[in-house]
Design a protein around this motif. Structure first.
Motif, PDB file in Angstrom:
ATOM      1  N   TYR A  37     -12.701  22.886 -38.581  1.00  0.00           N
ATOM      2  CA  TYR A  37     -12.030  22.367 -37.386  1.00  0.00           C
ATOM      3  C   TYR A  37     -12.979  21.476 -36.594  1.00  0.00           C
ATOM      4  O   TYR A  37     -14.158  21.804 -36.402  1.00  0.00           O
ATOM      5  N   GLN A  38     -12.454  20.367 -36.116  1.00  0.00           N
ATOM      6  CA  GLN A  38     -13.242  19.398 -35.362  1.00  0.00           C
ATOM      7  C   GLN A  38     -12.566  19.154 -34.013  1.00  0.00           C
ATOM      8  O   GLN A  38     -12.068  18.071 -33.745  1.00  0.00           O
ATOM      9  N   LEU A  39     -12.562  20.195 -33.188  1.00  0.00           N
ATOM     10  CA  LEU A  39     -11.892  20.103 -31.890  1.00  0.00           C
ATOM     11  C   LEU A  39     -12.596  19.114 -30.958  1.00  0.00           C
ATOM     12  O   LEU A  39     -11.982  18.583 -30.027  1.00  0.00           O
ATOM     13  N   GLU A  40     -13.899  18.891 -31.220  1.00  0.00           N
ATOM     14  CA  GLU A  40     -14.627  17.930 -30.392  1.00  0.00           C
ATOM     15  C   GLU A  40     -14.230  16.492 -30.714  1.00  0.00           C
ATOM     16  O   GLU A  40     -14.560  15.559 -29.970  1.00  0.00           O
ATOM     17  N   ASP A  41     -13.542  16.309 -31.838  1.00  0.00           N
ATOM     18  CA  ASP A  41     -13.043  14.996 -32.241  1.00  0.00           C
ATOM     19  C   ASP A  41     -11.518  15.097 -32.342  1.00  0.00           C
ATOM     20  O   ASP A  41     -10.957  15.347 -33.415  1.00  0.00           O
ATOM     21  N   PRO A  42     -10.808  14.932 -31.209  1.00  0.00           N
ATOM     22  CA  PRO A  42      -9.354  15.149 -31.191  1.00  0.00           C
ATOM     23  C   PRO A  42      -8.597  14.384 -32.265  1.00  0.00           C
ATOM     24  O   PRO A  42      -7.662  14.916 -32.872  1.00  0.00           O
ATOM     25  N   GLY A  43      -8.996  13.159 -32.527  1.00  0.00           N
ATOM     26  CA  GLY A  43      -8.301  12.356 -33.525  1.00  0.00           C
ATOM     27  C   GLY A  43      -8.303  13.022 -34.890  1.00  0.00           C
ATOM     28  O   GLY A  43      -7.291  13.045 -35.593  1.00  0.00           O
ATOM     29  N   GLN A  44      -9.458  13.565 -35.279  1.00  0.00           N
ATOM     30  CA  GLN A  44      -9.562  14.259 -36.568  1.00  0.00           C
ATOM     31  C   GLN A  44      -8.671  15.499 -36.593  1.00  0.00           C
ATOM     32  O   GLN A  44      -7.998  15.778 -37.585  1.00  0.00           O
ATOM     33  N   HIS A  45      -8.687  16.259 -35.503  1.00  0.00           N
ATOM     34  CA  HIS A  45      -7.899  17.491 -35.474  1.00  0.00           C
ATOM     35  C   HIS A  45      -6.403  17.181 -35.466  1.00  0.00           C
ATOM     36  O   HIS A  45      -5.617  17.888 -36.118  1.00  0.00           O
ATOM     37  N   TYR A  46      -6.006  16.148 -34.757  1.00  0.00           N
ATOM     38  CA  TYR A  46      -4.593  15.802 -34.711  1.00  0.00           C
ATOM     39  C   TYR A  46      -4.075  15.405 -36.093  1.00  0.00           C
ATOM     40  O   TYR A  46      -2.907  15.660 -36.420  1.00  0.00           O
ATOM     41  N   ARG A  47      -4.951  14.796 -36.912  1.00  0.00           N
ATOM     42  CA  ARG A  47      -4.532  14.450 -38.271  1.00  0.00           C
ATOM     43  C   ARG A  47      -4.218  15.710 -39.078  1.00  0.00           C
ATOM     44  O   ARG A  47      -3.305  15.722 -39.900  1.00  0.00           O
ATOM     45  N   LEU A  48      -4.997  16.771 -38.843  1.00  0.00           N
ATOM     46  CA  LEU A  48      -4.742  18.043 -39.514  1.00  0.00           C
ATOM     47  C   LEU A  48      -3.385  18.611 -39.122  1.00  0.00           C
ATOM     48  O   LEU A  48      -2.759  19.337 -39.900  1.00  0.00           O
ATOM     49  N   CYS A  49      -2.906  18.255 -37.934  1.00  0.00           N
ATOM     50  CA  CYS A  49      -1.620  18.748 -37.445  1.00  0.00           C
ATOM     51  C   CYS A  49      -0.455  17.855 -37.867  1.00  0.00           C
ATOM     52  O   CYS A  49       0.698  18.160 -37.543  1.00  0.00           O
ATOM     53  N   SER A  50      -0.751  16.770 -38.555  1.00  0.00           N
ATOM     54  CA  SER A  50       0.292  15.868 -39.029  1.00  0.00           C
ATOM     55  C   SER A  50       0.428  15.880 -40.549  1.00  0.00           C
ATOM     56  O   SER A  50       1.523  15.699 -41.074  1.00  0.00           O
ATOM     57  N   ARG A  51      -0.718  16.105 -41.241  1.00  0.00           N
ATOM     58  CA  ARG A  51      -0.707  16.151 -42.701  1.00  0.00           C
ATOM     59  C   ARG A  51      -1.342  17.464 -43.146  1.00  0.00           C
ATOM     60  O   ARG A  51      -2.504  17.732 -42.803  1.00  0.00           O
TER      61      ARG A  51
END
Length: 447
Positions: free
Chosen positions: A398-412
């Protein structure tokens, strides 16, 4: 002390030529033998719309030694009886935005030409309904429930607390005789329809016969429920204590969100305690809406808050809204834990409850890595106390400090085999549904 007052557990009601099992009643228990009875199993499904502020919701450590996130902190006192789950998704819902609520319990395929199918709660109710007055209970603060029939028809949901109480516990104002006449008139209409269908079927092609079979399935379900309802008219409603009546028989405006949620949860507990039904769904809002929470100073709907565009103030309010919903669910679990079943054990032991959403990241309508918590049901075989993380082994952490990376995990989805239908299948099996598959399931979950 004699047992002359006992009713045989196998006693059935006989009406309209049908045989309907009675519910589990106190007068069916031999003295000092309640612990030997098989306790009814129950399920509740609770939906929150528009996902969550996943940066404050996501638990980052798998297994038993996990730390609760800020949003899930209200559930920490229930640690031993809950399982937060990460990484699940519905393949048929990816990229379909607000329609995800429709398939949360069906695992169906969304699209302009697709029809929904039966929801898992209704499959469970097919097993439990012979023992209860009500097939299932659908609650929705906006009227659109989570429950779908085998032919893809959404069941309506009740929203007013006093309406739900009256439906469950009040004798019909029109009287038993009037109710029976109406039910039998309905049965006569169904019989007439079936006669006409049989004459038409001989003229139909294969595709039309398939559609007609769906219709006949719905008719048969209605016919069975009608006969059961007729038989139950002769069984008195359970007596409700003054305390429970005062707690539940009232109208609570939805603008008082906390009071409204807790009253709904109290009603579900009372329905389970009296064995009025064993399957309940509660939708706390539609994807385009979701309750505001004036008592927290939140005037925006969850939909508005979810489209925060990175605004810190909106994101903070979304986290507060998430935490509020989790806190109300925690109240529900506490009520189940303190309420005894017929055998004296807590209702929570044999009540499994799923809390969550069909969306993870509302701002871009991400439908992967769904926020889900399974609670209760230890008496059904569930082993809790850990974070079940199905993303593990399929991503770099998990990369919560990098929102963009984490949001991708929530889309794909990181783990494309982690279908939410696997969870629904496992729950259905624990409820006694004899099946090896539900929707697009590809395995059972070890829970």
């Amino acid at each position: 002390m004699t047992h002359s007052w006992l009713i045989d557990r196998r006693h059935v009601l006989r009406g309209l030529g049908s045989f309907i099992a009675l519910p589990l009643l106190n007068c069916m228990h031999p003295l000092h033998a309640a612990e030997n009875e098989e306790t009814p199993r129950r399920s509740a499904f609770v939906y929150i719309p528009n996902g969550v502020n996943t940066l404050d919701y996501q638990i980052t450590t798998a297994g038993k030694d996990y730390t609760f996130s800020r949003s899930l902190k209200p559930l920490e006192k229930h640690r031993s009886v809950i399982t937060p789950i990460s990484g699940l998704h519905h393949p048929g819902g990816l990229g379909h935005h607000h329609n995800c609520q429709k398939i949360w319990l069906t695992g169906g395929q969304l699209g302009p030409t697709d029809r929904n199918t039966i929801s898992v709660d209704q499959q469970m109710a097919e097993v439990t309904s012979p023992h209860t007055r009500f097939h299932s209970l659908e609650i929705s603060n906006k009227g659109e429930s989570l429950a779908w029939t085998a032919d893809g028809i959404r069941l309506p949901g009740m929203s007013r607390c006093s309406e739900i109480f009256a439906y469950l516990f009040e004798e019909p104002k029109s009287g038993t005789a009037s109710q029976r006449r109406e039910l039998r008139r309905k049965g006569s209409v169904l019989d007439a329809n079936l006669e006409e269908v049989r004459s038409l079927e001989r003229k139909m092609g294969v595709e039309d016969k398939g559609r007609m079979n769906q219709y006949l399935t719905a008719v048969r379900e209605t016919e069975i429920r009608t006969k059961r309802a007729d038989a139950w008219l002769d069984v008195p409603r359970p007596k409700i204590s003054d305390k429970d009546r005062q707690r539940n028989d009232r109208d609570v405006p939805q603008t008082q969100a906390g009071d409204y949620f807790r009253t709904v949860y109290d009603l579900i507990v009372l329905a389970f305690q009296t064995d009025a039904t064993r399957v309940v769904t509660f939708s706390s809002g539609l994807e385009g809406q979701g309750l505001a929470i004036p008592e927290l100073g939140i005037s925006q709907s969850r939909h508005e808050l979810s489209h925060h565009n990175g605004d810190a103030g909106h994101m903070e309010k979304l986290t507060q809204s998430d935490t509020f919903s989790v806190d109300q669910f925690s109240y529900f679990l506490s009520r189940l834990a303190e309420t005894p079943d017929l055998n004296g054990r807590p209702l929570l032991d044999t009540t499994m409850s799923l809390f969550g959403s069909g969306m993870a990241y509302g701002h871009s309508h991400g439908n992967a890595n769904l926020p889900l918590v399974l609670a209760g049901g230890t008496g059904c075989g569930f082993k809790h106390g850990r974070h079940l993380d199905l993303n593990q082994g399929h991503f770099d952490g998990y990369q919560l400090e990098d929102p963009g990376q984490h949001y991708r995990l929530c889309s794909r989805p990181a783990n494309t085999n982690a279908h939410m239908s696997n969870l629904l299948l496992t729950m259905a099996q624990k409820m006694g549904v004899e099946t090896e598959r539900f929707a697009d399931s590809n395995s059972e979950l070890e829970l």
